[in-house]
Design a protein around this motif. Structure first.
Motif, PDB file in Angstrom:
ATOM      1  N   THR A  48       9.230  -3.960   5.623  1.00  0.00           N
ATOM      2  CA  THR A  48       8.147  -4.206   4.670  1.00  0.00           C
ATOM      3  C   THR A  48       7.086  -5.107   5.275  1.00  0.00           C
ATOM      4  O   THR A  48       5.886  -4.823   5.188  1.00  0.00           O
ATOM      5  CB  THR A  48       8.720  -4.852   3.388  1.00  0.00           C
ATOM      6  OG1 THR A  48       9.715  -3.987   2.855  1.00  0.00           O
ATOM      7  CG2 THR A  48       7.636  -5.075   2.343  1.00  0.00           C
ATOM      8  N   GLU A  91       5.005  -3.441   8.083  1.00  0.00           N
ATOM      9  CA  GLU A  91       3.997  -2.524   7.546  1.00  0.00           C
ATOM     10  C   GLU A  91       2.843  -3.286   6.902  1.00  0.00           C
ATOM     11  O   GLU A  91       1.684  -2.891   7.007  1.00  0.00           O
ATOM     12  CB  GLU A  91       4.638  -1.551   6.554  1.00  0.00           C
ATOM     13  CG  GLU A  91       3.668  -0.469   6.161  1.00  0.00           C
ATOM     14  CD  GLU A  91       4.325   0.771   5.586  1.00  0.00           C
ATOM     15  OE1 GLU A  91       5.436   1.145   6.014  1.00  0.00           O
ATOM     16  OE2 GLU A  91       3.689   1.383   4.698  1.00  0.00           O
ATOM     17  N   LEU A  92       3.165  -4.394   6.273  1.00  0.00           N
ATOM     18  CA  LEU A  92       2.141  -5.230   5.645  1.00  0.00           C
ATOM     19  C   LEU A  92       1.160  -5.765   6.686  1.00  0.00           C
ATOM     20  O   LEU A  92      -0.064  -5.650   6.541  1.00  0.00           O
ATOM     21  CB  LEU A  92       2.836  -6.394   4.929  1.00  0.00           C
ATOM     22  CG  LEU A  92       1.996  -7.234   3.990  1.00  0.00           C
ATOM     23  CD1 LEU A  92       1.837  -6.516   2.654  1.00  0.00           C
ATOM     24  CD2 LEU A  92       2.656  -8.599   3.754  1.00  0.00           C
ATOM     25  N   ILE A 123       0.644  -4.699   9.778  1.00  0.00           N
ATOM     26  CA  ILE A 123      -0.051  -3.607  10.458  1.00  0.00           C
ATOM     27  C   ILE A 123      -1.147  -3.023   9.559  1.00  0.00           C
ATOM     28  O   ILE A 123      -2.246  -2.732  10.012  1.00  0.00           O
ATOM     29  CB  ILE A 123       0.967  -2.543  10.929  1.00  0.00           C
ATOM     30  CG1 ILE A 123       1.765  -3.117  12.114  1.00  0.00           C
ATOM     31  CG2 ILE A 123       0.285  -1.234  11.301  1.00  0.00           C
ATOM     32  CD1 ILE A 123       2.986  -2.324  12.514  1.00  0.00           C
ATOM     33  N   THR A 124      -0.866  -2.898   8.280  1.00  0.00           N
ATOM     34  CA  THR A 124      -1.859  -2.380   7.328  1.00  0.00           C
ATOM     35  C   THR A 124      -3.056  -3.315   7.235  1.00  0.00           C
ATOM     36  O   THR A 124      -4.213  -2.875   7.234  1.00  0.00           O
ATOM     37  CB  THR A 124      -1.223  -2.191   5.931  1.00  0.00           C
ATOM     38  OG1 THR A 124      -0.096  -1.328   6.063  1.00  0.00           O
ATOM     39  CG2 THR A 124      -2.208  -1.595   4.950  1.00  0.00           C
ATOM     40  N   GLU A 125      -2.792  -4.614   7.181  1.00  0.00           N
ATOM     41  CA  GLU A 125      -3.883  -5.601   7.122  1.00  0.00           C
ATOM     42  C   GLU A 125      -4.759  -5.514   8.375  1.00  0.00           C
ATOM     43  O   GLU A 125      -5.984  -5.547   8.290  1.00  0.00           O
ATOM     44  CB  GLU A 125      -3.307  -7.018   7.004  1.00  0.00           C
ATOM     45  CG  GLU A 125      -2.773  -7.356   5.622  1.00  0.00           C
ATOM     46  CD  GLU A 125      -3.846  -7.202   4.546  1.00  0.00           C
ATOM     47  OE1 GLU A 125      -4.919  -7.815   4.693  1.00  0.00           O
ATOM     48  OE2 GLU A 125      -3.604  -6.460   3.574  1.00  0.00           O
ATOM     49  N   LYS A 162      -5.117  -2.973  10.372  1.00  0.00           N
ATOM     50  CA  LYS A 162      -5.831  -1.687  10.401  1.00  0.00           C
ATOM     51  C   LYS A 162      -7.078  -1.756   9.516  1.00  0.00           C
ATOM     52  O   LYS A 162      -8.106  -1.164   9.830  1.00  0.00           O
ATOM     53  CB  LYS A 162      -4.878  -0.573   9.970  1.00  0.00           C
ATOM     54  CG  LYS A 162      -5.448   0.814  10.049  1.00  0.00           C
ATOM     55  CD  LYS A 162      -5.727   1.273  11.469  1.00  0.00           C
ATOM     56  CE  LYS A 162      -6.327   2.677  11.460  1.00  0.00           C
ATOM     57  NZ  LYS A 162      -6.735   3.126  12.799  1.00  0.00           N
ATOM     58  N   LYS A 163      -6.994  -2.519   8.424  1.00  0.00           N
ATOM     59  CA  LYS A 163      -8.157  -2.699   7.551  1.00  0.00           C
ATOM     60  C   LYS A 163      -9.236  -3.490   8.279  1.00  0.00           C
ATOM     61  O   LYS A 163     -10.421  -3.195   8.179  1.00  0.00           O
ATOM     62  CB  LYS A 163      -7.757  -3.456   6.280  1.00  0.00           C
ATOM     63  CG  LYS A 163      -7.211  -2.568   5.192  1.00  0.00           C
ATOM     64  CD  LYS A 163      -6.956  -3.394   3.931  1.00  0.00           C
ATOM     65  CE  LYS A 163      -5.825  -2.805   3.121  1.00  0.00           C
ATOM     66  NZ  LYS A 163      -5.160  -3.802   2.272  1.00  0.00           N
ATOM     67  N   TYR A 170       4.063   4.879  11.122  1.00  0.00           N
ATOM     68  CA  TYR A 170       2.784   4.415  10.578  1.00  0.00           C
ATOM     69  C   TYR A 170       1.720   5.510  10.596  1.00  0.00           C
ATOM     70  O   TYR A 170       0.538   5.223  10.514  1.00  0.00           O
ATOM     71  CB  TYR A 170       2.311   3.174  11.338  1.00  0.00           C
ATOM     72  CG  TYR A 170       3.376   2.102  11.398  1.00  0.00           C
ATOM     73  CD1 TYR A 170       3.924   1.601  10.219  1.00  0.00           C
ATOM     74  CD2 TYR A 170       3.856   1.619  12.601  1.00  0.00           C
ATOM     75  CE1 TYR A 170       4.929   0.631  10.253  1.00  0.00           C
ATOM     76  CE2 TYR A 170       4.852   0.654  12.654  1.00  0.00           C
ATOM     77  CZ  TYR A 170       5.386   0.167  11.476  1.00  0.00           C
ATOM     78  OH  TYR A 170       6.379  -0.773  11.513  1.00  0.00           O
ATOM     79  N   HIS A 229       0.855   7.420   8.353  1.00  0.00           N
ATOM     80  CA  HIS A 229       0.066   7.415   7.107  1.00  0.00           C
ATOM     81  C   HIS A 229      -0.992   6.299   7.098  1.00  0.00           C
ATOM     82  O   HIS A 229      -1.871   6.293   6.243  1.00  0.00           O
ATOM     83  CB  HIS A 229       0.992   7.298   5.900  1.00  0.00           C
ATOM     84  CG  HIS A 229       1.770   6.000   5.844  1.00  0.00           C
ATOM     85  ND1 HIS A 229       2.767   5.702   6.749  1.00  0.00           N
ATOM     86  CD2 HIS A 229       1.655   4.925   5.033  1.00  0.00           C
ATOM     87  CE1 HIS A 229       3.251   4.503   6.455  1.00  0.00           C
ATOM     88  NE2 HIS A 229       2.596   4.010   5.434  1.00  0.00           N
ATOM     89  N   ILE A 230      -0.883   5.344   8.020  1.00  0.00           N
ATOM     90  CA  ILE A 230      -1.864   4.259   8.100  1.00  0.00           C
ATOM     91  C   ILE A 230      -2.869   4.548   9.202  1.00  0.00           C
ATOM     92  O   ILE A 230      -4.045   4.225   9.078  1.00  0.00           O
ATOM     93  CB  ILE A 230      -1.161   2.906   8.410  1.00  0.00           C
ATOM     94  CG1 ILE A 230      -0.033   2.635   7.427  1.00  0.00           C
ATOM     95  CG2 ILE A 230      -2.166   1.752   8.396  1.00  0.00           C
ATOM     96  CD1 ILE A 230       0.874   1.485   7.844  1.00  0.00           C
ATOM     97  N   ASN A 231      -2.392   5.131  10.299  1.00  0.00           N
ATOM     98  CA  ASN A 231      -3.209   5.331  11.500  1.00  0.00           C
ATOM     99  C   ASN A 231      -4.424   6.228  11.261  1.00  0.00           C
ATOM    100  O   ASN A 231      -4.378   7.145  10.509  1.00  0.00           O
ATOM    101  CB  ASN A 231      -2.338   5.964  12.610  1.00  0.00           C
ATOM    102  CG  ASN A 231      -2.535   5.221  13.916  1.00  0.00           C
ATOM    103  OD1 ASN A 231      -3.542   4.540  14.130  1.00  0.00           O
ATOM    104  ND2 ASN A 231      -1.565   5.353  14.795  1.00  0.00           N
TER     105      ASN A 231
END
Ligand SMILES: [Zn+2]
Length: 144
Positions: A94, A97-98, A100-102, A104-105, A140, A142-144
């Protein structure tokens, strides 16, 4: 701000019980590193340890790629016999992913990879290095 081209997932390849302090001491005393190996280290309970600001360079990837990389690592990645294993806890998954998502933003042009996905790692290690012991590209996607 330096250009961020890669967001890179790692494992520490240490005992899952190693503390961030122990890991940082190892970098300093055994490897002689001035900077930490990763920007962010994730403990077994998902604790997010920020070791270095984004604009500083950490030692995660090597091969000249660190200049443009952000590195995040979970504590773990080997079993009791020192063999590579994906032993992430759910909390670590979790938090990874948090983080990495931040990133990526903040750096939408950056590509999310695992350490083992860098071509030079393949080239110089002769076989695929295990780190981070799972497919960051798949996990990842779905984030990339
Ligand atoms: Zn690595």
């Amino acid at each position: 701000m330096r250009e961020i081209k890669w967001i890179v997932a790692h494992c520490t390849a240490s005992s899952p019980n190693a503390t961030p302090e122990k890991i940082q001491n190892y970098w300093k005393e055994h490897l002689g590193w001035k900077n930490p190996g990763y920007h962010v280290l994730i403990g077994r309970n998902g604790e997010i340890h920020r070791l270095l600001p984004d604009d500083k360079i950490s030692n995660g990837v090597g091969g000249g790629y660190n200049t443009n990389s952000l590195n995040v690592s979970y504590i773990g990645g080997i079993d009791a016999n020192g063999k590579a294993v994906d032993n992430r806890t759910d909390a670590q998954k979790t938090s990874l992913e948090l983080v990495i998502t931040e990133w990526k933003k903040l750096y939408p042009n950056a590509e999310i990879l695992g350490h083992r996905d860098f071509w030079y790692v393949y080239k110089y290690k002769g076989a695929r290095k295990a780190c981070p012991c799972y497919s960051a590209i798949e996990e990842y996607a779905h984030i990339n």
